[in-house]
Motif scaffolding. Structure first.
Motif, PDB file in Angstrom:
ATOM      1  N   ALA A 278      50.846   8.319  36.981  1.00 48.03           N
ATOM      2  CA  ALA A 278      49.644   9.057  37.366  1.00 48.03           C
ATOM      3  C   ALA A 278      49.789   9.513  38.812  1.00 48.03           C
ATOM      4  O   ALA A 278      50.435   8.850  39.627  1.00 48.03           O
ATOM      5  N   PRO A 279      49.200  10.645  39.168  1.00 47.71           N
ATOM      6  CA  PRO A 279      49.363  11.165  40.537  1.00 47.71           C
ATOM      7  C   PRO A 279      48.917  10.166  41.601  1.00 47.71           C
ATOM      8  O   PRO A 279      47.896   9.486  41.456  1.00 47.71           O
ATOM      9  N   VAL A 280      49.713  10.077  42.662  1.00 48.47           N
ATOM     10  CA  VAL A 280      49.387   9.230  43.817  1.00 48.47           C
ATOM     11  C   VAL A 280      49.687  10.014  45.088  1.00 48.47           C
ATOM     12  O   VAL A 280      50.533  10.906  45.110  1.00 48.47           O
ATOM     13  N   ARG A 281      48.981   9.691  46.154  1.00 46.77           N
ATOM     14  CA  ARG A 281      49.236  10.264  47.479  1.00 46.77           C
ATOM     15  C   ARG A 281      49.152   9.141  48.514  1.00 46.77           C
ATOM     16  O   ARG A 281      48.174   9.043  49.268  1.00 46.77           O
ATOM     17  N   PRO A 282      50.158   8.258  48.545  1.00 43.13           N
ATOM     18  CA  PRO A 282      50.105   7.137  49.482  1.00 43.13           C
ATOM     19  C   PRO A 282      50.220   7.619  50.928  1.00 43.13           C
ATOM     20  O   PRO A 282      50.707   8.722  51.200  1.00 43.13           O
ATOM     21  N   THR A 283      49.778   6.781  51.847  1.00 44.28           N
ATOM     22  CA  THR A 283      49.972   7.089  53.268  1.00 44.28           C
ATOM     23  C   THR A 283      51.457   6.986  53.599  1.00 44.28           C
ATOM     24  O   THR A 283      52.238   6.384  52.861  1.00 44.28           O
ATOM     25  N   ARG A 284      51.835   7.604  54.714  1.00 44.88           N
ATOM     26  CA  ARG A 284      53.241   7.607  55.104  1.00 44.88           C
ATOM     27  C   ARG A 284      53.776   6.186  55.227  1.00 44.88           C
ATOM     28  O   ARG A 284      53.132   5.307  55.805  1.00 44.88           O
ATOM     29  N   ARG A 285      54.970   5.962  54.688  1.00 44.45           N
ATOM     30  CA  ARG A 285      55.586   4.651  54.721  1.00 44.45           C
ATOM     31  C   ARG A 285      56.825   4.666  55.606  1.00 44.45           C
ATOM     32  O   ARG A 285      57.387   5.727  55.894  1.00 44.45           O
ATOM     33  N   GLU A 286      57.252   3.474  55.992  1.00 39.96           N
ATOM     34  CA  GLU A 286      58.498   3.314  56.733  1.00 39.96           C
ATOM     35  C   GLU A 286      59.467   2.473  55.916  1.00 39.96           C
ATOM     36  O   GLU A 286      59.060   1.528  55.238  1.00 39.96           O
ATOM     37  N   VAL A 287      60.749   2.823  55.988  1.00 39.46           N
ATOM     38  CA  VAL A 287      61.791   1.956  55.465  1.00 39.46           C
ATOM     39  C   VAL A 287      62.770   1.723  56.609  1.00 39.46           C
ATOM     40  O   VAL A 287      63.192   2.663  57.280  1.00 39.46           O
ATOM     41  N   CYS A 381      51.493  26.988  52.816  1.00 38.68           N
ATOM     42  CA  CYS A 381      50.210  27.584  52.451  1.00 38.68           C
ATOM     43  C   CYS A 381      50.073  28.991  53.016  1.00 38.68           C
ATOM     44  O   CYS A 381      49.489  29.883  52.376  1.00 38.68           O
ATOM     45  N   GLU A 382      50.635  29.207  54.187  1.00 41.17           N
ATOM     46  CA  GLU A 382      50.639  30.550  54.776  1.00 41.17           C
ATOM     47  C   GLU A 382      51.457  31.503  53.911  1.00 41.17           C
ATOM     48  O   GLU A 382      51.032  32.644  53.630  1.00 41.17           O
ATOM     49  N   LEU A 383      52.619  31.072  53.463  1.00 47.83           N
ATOM     50  CA  LEU A 383      53.466  31.917  52.610  1.00 47.83           C
ATOM     51  C   LEU A 383      52.814  32.143  51.252  1.00 47.83           C
ATOM     52  O   LEU A 383      52.910  33.243  50.684  1.00 47.83           O
ATOM     53  N   ARG A 457      51.912  31.580  43.549  1.00 44.66           N
ATOM     54  CA  ARG A 457      51.035  30.634  42.837  1.00 44.66           C
ATOM     55  C   ARG A 457      51.746  29.292  42.636  1.00 44.66           C
ATOM     56  O   ARG A 457      51.134  28.219  42.730  1.00 44.66           O
ATOM     57  N   LEU A 458      53.034  29.367  42.354  1.00 41.42           N
ATOM     58  CA  LEU A 458      53.819  28.149  42.192  1.00 41.42           C
ATOM     59  C   LEU A 458      53.806  27.325  43.481  1.00 41.42           C
ATOM     60  O   LEU A 458      53.585  26.105  43.461  1.00 41.42           O
ATOM     61  N   LEU A 459      54.027  27.980  44.613  1.00 43.26           N
ATOM     62  CA  LEU A 459      54.029  27.295  45.904  1.00 43.26           C
ATOM     63  C   LEU A 459      52.657  26.714  46.223  1.00 43.26           C
ATOM     64  O   LEU A 459      52.549  25.591  46.735  1.00 43.26           O
ATOM     65  N   GLN A 460      51.622  27.472  45.909  1.00 41.74           N
ATOM     66  CA  GLN A 460      50.254  26.995  46.155  1.00 41.74           C
ATOM     67  C   GLN A 460      49.990  25.700  45.391  1.00 41.74           C
ATOM     68  O   GLN A 460      49.484  24.716  45.941  1.00 41.74           O
ATOM     69  N   GLU A 465      48.101  22.359  46.854  1.00 41.04           N
ATOM     70  CA  GLU A 465      47.107  21.695  46.004  1.00 41.04           C
ATOM     71  C   GLU A 465      47.667  20.446  45.339  1.00 41.04           C
ATOM     72  O   GLU A 465      47.131  19.964  44.344  1.00 41.04           O
ATOM     73  N   SER A 466      48.753  19.909  45.886  1.00 32.25           N
ATOM     74  CA  SER A 466      49.422  18.781  45.247  1.00 32.25           C
ATOM     75  C   SER A 466      48.545  17.539  45.224  1.00 32.25           C
ATOM     76  O   SER A 466      47.944  17.153  46.231  1.00 32.25           O
TER      77      SER A 466
END
Length: 981
Positions: A278-287, A381-383, A457-460, A465-466
């Motif tokens: 399922a879609p997730v958008r975690p905060t930035r991680r470090e490795v 988004c500009e493109l 539209r693909l880029l958008q 909108e990811s």
């Protein structure tokens, strides 16, 4: 129309859907013009095994069987299984049938691969009997492996403990082929970053795990779990078989059906599920990773959908090329101009259930962490809002089409590569075995979408909108996994009694005994084999010829399927030795800067729209048995569809003659990227770098090559960039003058591959290619005399690459053909057993160059001194070699098969060019082949004195971590910190 085309270009009514064939039923029959053939999808009636035949006229036939193997942890169980099942089986009770096939068959491909969610076992051969031999061994290996009766296979290929020292000084270490392979693989920051991103994007699925195995987790895998995973996943209901090429399909299906019926049901449970995340958008991680500070990086990934949408996956590939495919692409240019890092790139990650677009920033500058993601998303988004340059999209689409139509898969035969492509859709949906083999409809849809805003539209949707994206930063640190492993082993040691230690020692001794015990005559006799009598006469190669043209021209009239290839060879012997590194700079910059007619951005688009490729690189030709000869050349290679042959004749000339070397910022970007690429090469392919370095100790040609593209060039480039502001000022004049000296009509040869009519069109459009004689053509290149030495180069790696070379020996009276046979015996018998099986290195080999150098190398090796000691034993082993006639025949057959392996037209033309420039006589390859066929045991044993000759100068080169180098007993003349200093 010839018989082959009639047979494959139209569907065979006998294979219509619903027809039965040797236990299989055809479920679909589909024309497949992309391979000039047809596809027949089938099911095995008794087991439900899936099968696919890609029917075409290719004589280089292939077979693969694959299993869905999504991991549930980081132990690398499926990687260890991939290795282990090839270590003997019920029908072939020998220790290494895989190696026996490598050294005795006519295979054109033989390997096995572990992917994030599948394991594949592909083979290829031009000989039907040989293909069936390979199929038989592989099918028995995956269905009836010896792992159930021989648990020490798991210890050898996976992991085991070893004891060093005695009493209170006793210490523990891990060893095992996969364990050491993955220590090397996870020394690569790119691999570590990718896996961390995958874990962030797919936390609830198989893709969260390292399918190859994490060395910190591999030792937690038990033998019981290892067997259970085989029993659950290596079932025919969980399998996918692909056949390819010009086959008697009923015969091959009957062959497979017979072996499928022997498969036993182990009732161990169901295979692991492969679920959608399922879609997730975690905060930035470090490795955190123990690596050079310059390897700091950020990865940013966006999931684009699922593998079911083949057109969208191809479109994203095109889109990423348009946005980031070169330094002039709009997104890459904006990121480079923002001075966030040393390099920026983008790639499509496909062949998985949920493909992704991945952006990578390398060599971070101050503020990059906070600014990177916002910059990427703002520009995208500009493109998407304002539009992507139409010509750049057309260029990217043209490049994708060219690549698909050319079908050049590098080292993979077509059948193997297409089998892998088929799995990109089939693994996830039984109804989609052909999605990634077809491309005509997808290309047509993308072309139609250019004017309809499809890519915007693909880029958008992809970026702006990811709902499914992740960002990971790789932070270099001191210590890392190596320190953790040392601590873990020390803690384990502290908990062990003397009897525990003795038990470990006894088990290692038992493992060594099993490794050293020879296979039984009965076991060896069970293996299928070919004899020299099975070797067929090779197909005659079309010979190149000199043809009348405005410049010296080699004509290769080959069937290139509508593509023309041209290579321009410019002799460099009129330069000084000190100028050679600047030739490397020149090749790295040409095609990436403004010319007098076009900006760098315009040129980039022009090349993409009209050419399949335009490359500038160097080669150095030598002479057999003459270490002092060197003929370095600058090569300009280009290709195009026939319709663009006039541009093929004119555009490369504009680049080499009219490039402006005035943009210091763009030059620095390009050279920094080249430096980073070389550093990745040293870490990932240190065996090749070490081998090349040992050649420079003896060979003038290798010394020249190193100055232009090898280790010496890297050191030059490192110094140039470190003092860029001061040294860039004089670079414009120097490079312009250098180009003027190189690109002349003096000592240039043009090689054209295509039909005669296209060649005539090329010369009509290009004339003499703007080249004129320089007047001064005297050779002045003086290469310093090489000198043998022992060198070590420190790289951020947990394993080593160990190379050794010796100067030509007066005791070497062997033919090149005999050495080719001996090379296979040494590499696949003595060295394989000593350095790989016992020593735990992932790879090892030997070669004798045409100049007479004798070279050893190891790959991802846990040892240095022990490996060098085993190299010392090679001469004695060869002197005592006593194979029977079948074993000798096997080595001869495999040597000839490697010699005869089919190549693409472009590769054939290049090989023929290099034979010519190397000064070899007509029929040279036929002579070597005849020597191989005539080789006897006495001929091979007679080479041992040359290997043993201790009067010859020797040199050693090691690439590895500092700890391993400092622990070595080798008296190194120099130890150089290579990466990051």
């Amino acid at each position: 129309m010839d018989h082959a085309k009639q047979r494959f270009d139209t569907l065979d009514p006998a294979l219509a859907a619903g027809t039965a064939h040797a236990g299989f039923t055809v479920t679909r029959a589909v024309p497949l013009p992309e391979i000039s053939g047809s596809a027949y999808v089938m099911r095995h009636d008794a087991t439900g095994a899936r099968a696919l035949w890609l029917a075409c006229a290719d004589p280089n036939k292939s077979f693969s069987i694959s299993f869905k193997t999504p991991p549930t942890d980081d132990t690398g169980v499926f990687h260890i299984l991939e290795h282990s099942v090839l270590c003997g089986s019920a029908r072939y009770p020998v220790k290494e049938p895989f190696v026996n096939l490598l050294k005795t068959s006519m295979q054109t491909f033989l390997n096995a691969m572990t992917f994030p969610d599948k394991t594949m076992y592909p083979v290829a051969s031009t000989n039907t009997a040989d293909l069936e031999n390979l199929m038989g061994v592989y099918l028995d290996a995956v269905l009836h492996p010896a792992i159930y009766e021989r648990p020490r296979i798991f210890e050898q290929e996976g992991w085991h403990l070893e004891v060093t020292g005695e009493g209170d000084d006793a210490s523990l270490s891990y060893n095992g082929v996969v364990f050491n392979e993955m220590k090397g693989a996870l020394s690569d920051p790119d691999d570590v970053l990718y896996q961390a991103l995958s874990a962030a994007l797919f936390p609830d699925t198989a893709y969260a795990h390292e399918s190859g195995g994490n060395p910190r987790k591999i030792p937690t895998l038990t033998y019981k779990e290892f067997l259970n995973n085989h029993a659950r996943h290596y079932t025919l209901a969980n399998s996918y078989t692909v056949l390819y090429g010009d086959l008697d399909i009923d015969r091959e299906l009957a062959f497979i059906d017979k072996r499928f019926h022997t498969a036993q049901a182990r009732d161990a449970g169901a295979p692991n599920e492969l679920e959608l995340q399922a879609p997730v958008r975690p905060t930035r991680r470090e490795v955190r990773m123990a690596t050079a500070p310059t390897n700091s990086s950020i990865g940013l990934s966006y999931v684009l959908g699922t593998a079911a949408d083949r057109t969208r996956v191809l479109a994203v590939d095109v889109l990423l090329d348009a946005l980031c495919g070169s330094n002039e692409a709009p997104l890459k240019r904006r990121v480079l101009d923002a001075d966030l890092a040393d390099d920026f790139s983008a790639m499509l990650i496909d062949g998985v259930l949920q493909p992704q677009a991945m952006f990578v920033l390398k060599g971070l500058h101050e503020g990059a962490t906070e600014r990177f993601r916002a910059l990427v998303e703002d520009v995208c988004c500009e493109l998407a809002r304002d539009g992507i340059d139409r010509e750049r999209l057309e260029a990217a689409l043209a490049q994708a089409e060219f690549t698909l139509r050319e079908g050049d898969w590098g080292g993979y035969p077509d059948g193997v590569a297409l089998s892998m492509q088929a799995m990109s859709g089939w693994l996830y949906d039984d109804e989609r075995p052909l999605d990634y083999l077809r491309y005509e409809d997808a290309l047509a849809e993308l072309k139609a979408g250019l004017d309809a805003g499809y890519f915007e539209r693909l880029l958008q949707g992809l970026i702006c909108e990811s709902a499914h994206a992740a960002e990971v930063e790789l932070v270099p640190v001191e210590g890392g996994d190596a320190a953790d492993e040392t601590l873990e082993l020390a803690q384990t040691r502290a908990q062990m009694s003397e009897e525990d230690l003795a038990a470990v020692t006894r088990e290692v001794e038992a493992l060594r005994h099993e490794q050293e015990a020879p296979d039984t005559p009965e076991g060896l006799a069970s293996l299928p084999s070919l004899t020299v009598d099975d070797v067929e006469a090779p197909a005659a190669e079309p010979e190149p010829r000199d043809t009348q043209a405005p410049l010296p021209c080699i004509a290769h009239e080959l069937d290139t399927h509508g593509i023309d290839y041209v290579y321009h060879y410019f002799d460099l012997r009129r330069l000084s030795f000190e100028e050679l590194p600047y030739v490397g700079v020149l090749t790295d910059l040409l095609g990436r800067l403004d010319t007098a007619r076009h900006s760098a951005s315009e040129l980039d688009t022009l090349i993409g729209k009209n050419l399949g490729g335009l490359d500038f690189f160097t080669e150095t030709y030598t002479r057999d048995d003459d270490l002092g000869f060197a003929d370095p050349v600058l090569v300009v290679g280009a290709s195009s569809l026939r319709a663009n042959v006039d541009i093929l004749a004119t555009l490369p000339r504009e680049v080499w003659a009219e490039t402006l070397f005035s943009d210091a910022a763009r030059m620095r970007d390009a050279l920094t990227q080249r430096k980073i690429a070389l550093e990745q090469y040293f870490v990932g392919s240190g065996h090749a770098a070490a081998l090349a370095r040992t050649s420079t100790y003896f060979s003038a040609a290798s010394g020249a090559a190193s100055q232009m593209a090898g280790l010496d060039y890297y050191l030059f480039l490192k110094g140039l960039l470190a003092d860029w502001d001061a040294r860039a000022q004089g670079l414009e004049a120097r490079l312009s003058a250098l180009a003027g000296h190189i690109f002349t009509a003096d000592e240039v040869t043009v090689s054209f591959t295509g039909n005669a009519a296209e060649r005539e069109r090329f010369w009509e459009a290009g004339g003499p290619l703007g080249l004129t004689p320089a007047g001064d053509v005297a050779h002045r290149l003086a290469i310093p005399a090489p000198a043998p030495r022992n060198e070590a180069f420190v790289i951020p790696s947990n394993v080593s690459y160990v190379a050794r070379a010796a100067a030509p020996s007066s005791a070497d009276a062997g033919t090149l053909g005999a050495w080719q046979v001996a090379t296979r015996a040494l590499s696949y018998d003595y060295l394989w057993n000593e350095v790989r099986v016992k020593g735990g290195a992932y790879g090892v080999g030997f070669k004798r160059t045409t100049e007479g150098l004798r070279q050893f190398w190891s790959f991802r090796d846990p040892a240095v001194d022990a490996t060098l000691g085993r190299y010392d034993g090679a001469a004695g082993w060869l002197a005592g070699w006593r194979p029977d006639s079948a074993e000798l025949d096997g080595y001869v057959v495999s040597a000839v098969a490697a010699h005869d392996a089919p190549v693409k037209p472009r590769q054939l033309a290049r090989r023929q060019d290099m034979v010519r420039f190397g000064g070899r006589p007509a029929g040279w390859r036929d002579l070597v082949r005849a020597q191989e066929l005539a080789c006897t045991v006495d001929d091979v044993r007679a080479l041992a004195p040359a290997l043993a000759d201790d009067t010859c100068a020797r040199g050693i080169c090691v690439f590895g971590g500092r700890e391993a180098i400092e622990a070595s007993g080798v008296a190194f003349d120099s130890v150089t910190e290579l990466v990051g200093a």
